[in-house]
Design an enzyme around this catalytic site. Sequence first.
Site, PDB file in Angstrom:
ATOM      1  N   ASP A 306       0.867  -1.164   0.000  1.00 33.65           N
ATOM      2  CA  ASP A 306       0.000   0.000   0.000  1.00 33.65           C
ATOM      3  C   ASP A 306       0.917   1.232   0.000  1.00 33.65           C
ATOM      4  OD1 ASP A 306      -2.146   1.700   0.057  1.00 33.65           O
ATOM      5  OD2 ASP A 306      -3.237   0.623   1.602  1.00 33.65           O
TER       6      ASP A 306
HETATM    7  C1  BGC Z   1      -5.202   2.956   0.201  1.00 28.13           C
HETATM    8  C2  BGC Z   1      -5.410   1.870  -0.826  1.00 28.13           C
HETATM    9  C3  BGC Z   1      -5.330   2.477  -2.214  1.00 28.13           C
HETATM   10  C4  BGC Z   1      -4.002   3.184  -2.370  1.00 28.13           C
HETATM   11  C5  BGC Z   1      -3.825   3.820  -3.739  1.00 28.13           C
HETATM   12  C6  BGC Z   1      -3.954   3.784  -0.073  1.00 28.13           C
HETATM   13  O1  BGC Z   1      -3.843   4.865   0.766  1.00 28.13           O
HETATM   14  O2  BGC Z   1      -5.100   2.360   1.479  1.00 28.13           O
HETATM   15  O3  BGC Z   1      -6.642   1.236  -0.626  1.00 28.13           O
HETATM   16  O4  BGC Z   1      -5.488   1.464  -3.171  1.00 28.13           O
HETATM   17  O5  BGC Z   1      -3.922   4.221  -1.408  1.00 28.13           O
HETATM   18  O6  BGC Z   1      -4.672   4.875  -3.910  1.00 28.13           O
END
Ligand code: BGC
Length: 749
Positions: A306
């Site tokens: 993430d």
């Molecule tokens: C979130 C994810 C997301 C990623 C990209 C993160 O902050 O937890 O769910 O896919 O950002 O946007």
Amino acid sequence: MKIKVLFFLTVFAFATTSIFAQKWSDLAIDSLIAKMSIEEKVGQMTQIDLGVVAEGGICNLKQPQRIDITKLQEAIGKYKIGSILNVGCGSGTISGPNWNVIHQTIIKENKKTARLPIPILYGIDAIHGANYTKGATLFPQQIAQAATWNPALVEQANAVSAYETRASGIPWNFSPVLDLGRQPLWSRFFETYGEDVCLASAMARAAIKGLQGDEVSSKYKVAACMKHFLGYSFSLSGKDRTPVWLSEREMRAYFLPTFQEAIATGAKTVMINSGDINGTPVHANYDILTTLLRDELKFKGVAVTDWEDIYKLEQLHRVAATKKEAVRMAIMAGVDMSMVPNDFQFCDLLVELIKEGTVPMSRIDLSVKRILSLKRDLGLFEHPIYAVKDYPAFGSVDHSNLSYQAAAECLTLLKNKNAVLPLVAQKDKILVCGPAAHSLNLLNGAWTHTWQGVDTTTNTPGKKTILQALQEQYGNLLTYAQGASLDALINTEELLSKANSADKIVVCLGELPSTEVPGNIKSLDLPEAQIQLVKQLASLGKPIILVCCFNRPRIIAPIIPLVDAMVYAYLPGDEGGRAIADCITGRINPSGKLPFTYPAASNDIVHYDRKRTEDLDIDFSMNAYQPSFDFGFGLSYTQFIYAPISISTDTLKKGSKILVNCKVKNTGARRGAEVLQLYYNDLVASITPSVKKLTAFKKVMLEPNEEKEIQLELTSESFSFINKNNQRVTEPGLIELMIDQQKKLIYVE
Ligand code: BGC
């Protein structure tokens, strides 16, 4: 000479695969990896944000968005990056044609600059439709999709999301969220399929099938991404990315099955939980990322981190003393691709680690092979992008009709005293009020045009708020006064005077669109101003219809007795306004059922599949299960009755199946859909059994007076649970089956 032969063979392998098989073979991928430098391999494992290569910069993209060629050349030429993502912070939506220009620029530069013909993989959060593309179809959020209890519809919605995401040139979708929604405080509760393993697993299967189809290389399909492995949704405090304490038994019983189902359905990628479990950050957890995910679950796809989570091992979790150590830990734990995403330090550090021998090349090759195989499976080597004109159905009426159907089917009628609903349009004078009455943002929630979904300037033109949709039906018989914002009363004198002249009142409550850390709250209680709004209206003694558009089940117990009807709308998306209006006026008959237990108090969070606590012979009523509404609850404008259950056998042998038949009849005057919910109660088990647990369900549509017989098939696996040795078992014993009020005992061997 030898080198020349090898080169010839490699080229031949590429050529034969693309000419004859239309795909790169594993052999061709291995040959490609053999030709890659350390830097090229590390580049494939790197994902950067669009802001790194676009004009303006991270979270500050210039409008309209444009690639900065010098920055792109550095990213591709020097760092050989293999993947890009973008988020909606500061960038807002991008039009389809502009997406095309952005991708064409990236593809062209990659062809020109990269030494090897490896396409760049673009990923995005298309959470409820292609929510970062202008004019895309926006569906209800996941929690609302779960409330339809209609996996076929969820599959279709995801197929449209895939189509419209690919129409934007993007082949990788960071969706669905498969974290179970068992912590209602959590800011991302609305992104889940609710609290139940059986329902959420069915939805997981549907979502993966819809996004990936049978052939993920199709120009209408995208790779799905299971999020966020594992246990992310269950933090103790309810705040995003804060510690989770989870026993292995609980993890296997509740938080693993949705991922298992998605892997069995063929999910291509997984995103890792940003937080920590029992003190170990998941990004550094070999047991979860390799022993469990790879060795046990046999997941073959790509594991992406993430946002910035490798660096956070040093900066936040403090399990690594340096960034370099953080990179080593994460890669050795099992990470394939780092969503870095704002700089190139990851590349430099991983190259150093490989050169020093601290991270073996065999470990790197494994990840690179997974990443190249994903690009191959998506058909990106042959078709990095298709033309915008290949997607004539983008944002079409057919797609918005499907979104309307999903919104209509999610609406959950929780109360309808004296059958006050449906209202007869054009008959009564109605007052419409409340903070959600005239807001598209409050119907859509976060991940809508922008990350937090609060920007009102990017909304899709022509989509209707609840007020606008009701106005179409009521004309002059409708008056409007907002009455309250999300957290303050507004001009109550005007409100009450308009309410006085109305016959009925529709009050629409809501919650600020938000997700992740910005969505953290300190209490589930609905802000007092909205409670006061309903209380003041109730003092007039007129029928009140309450509509709730919440990110999570905000506590409304104090006002439930004051309203006559209550429609729980979740976050129903761009067509939600129309669907809610049509539900109020009876054009549609609500059929949604709660995918979670609706608590009556902030600190009384008990799930429906609780352990037995209440029927002791002393007064333990404080232990009782007393939610505002039960999991699976939802009324209709018609009535259904169930005939007794019949079963194909009363003794279920291991490896065999049991057929459970049940007739349901629509005894009312309207067509309506009902969800047969089959629960079971394991009477005695080595681990305290739940009072009831959902094990199968089916939604059926019935005409007035129509009766249908539904057959559900179960096996002994349907009654399995995780025992004290953390193994899934079915123990012999008596099981009670329950559909509505009908019950039947069977013996499972
Ligand atoms: C979130 C994810 C997301 C990623 C990209 C993160 O902050 O937890 O769910 O896919 O950002 O946007």
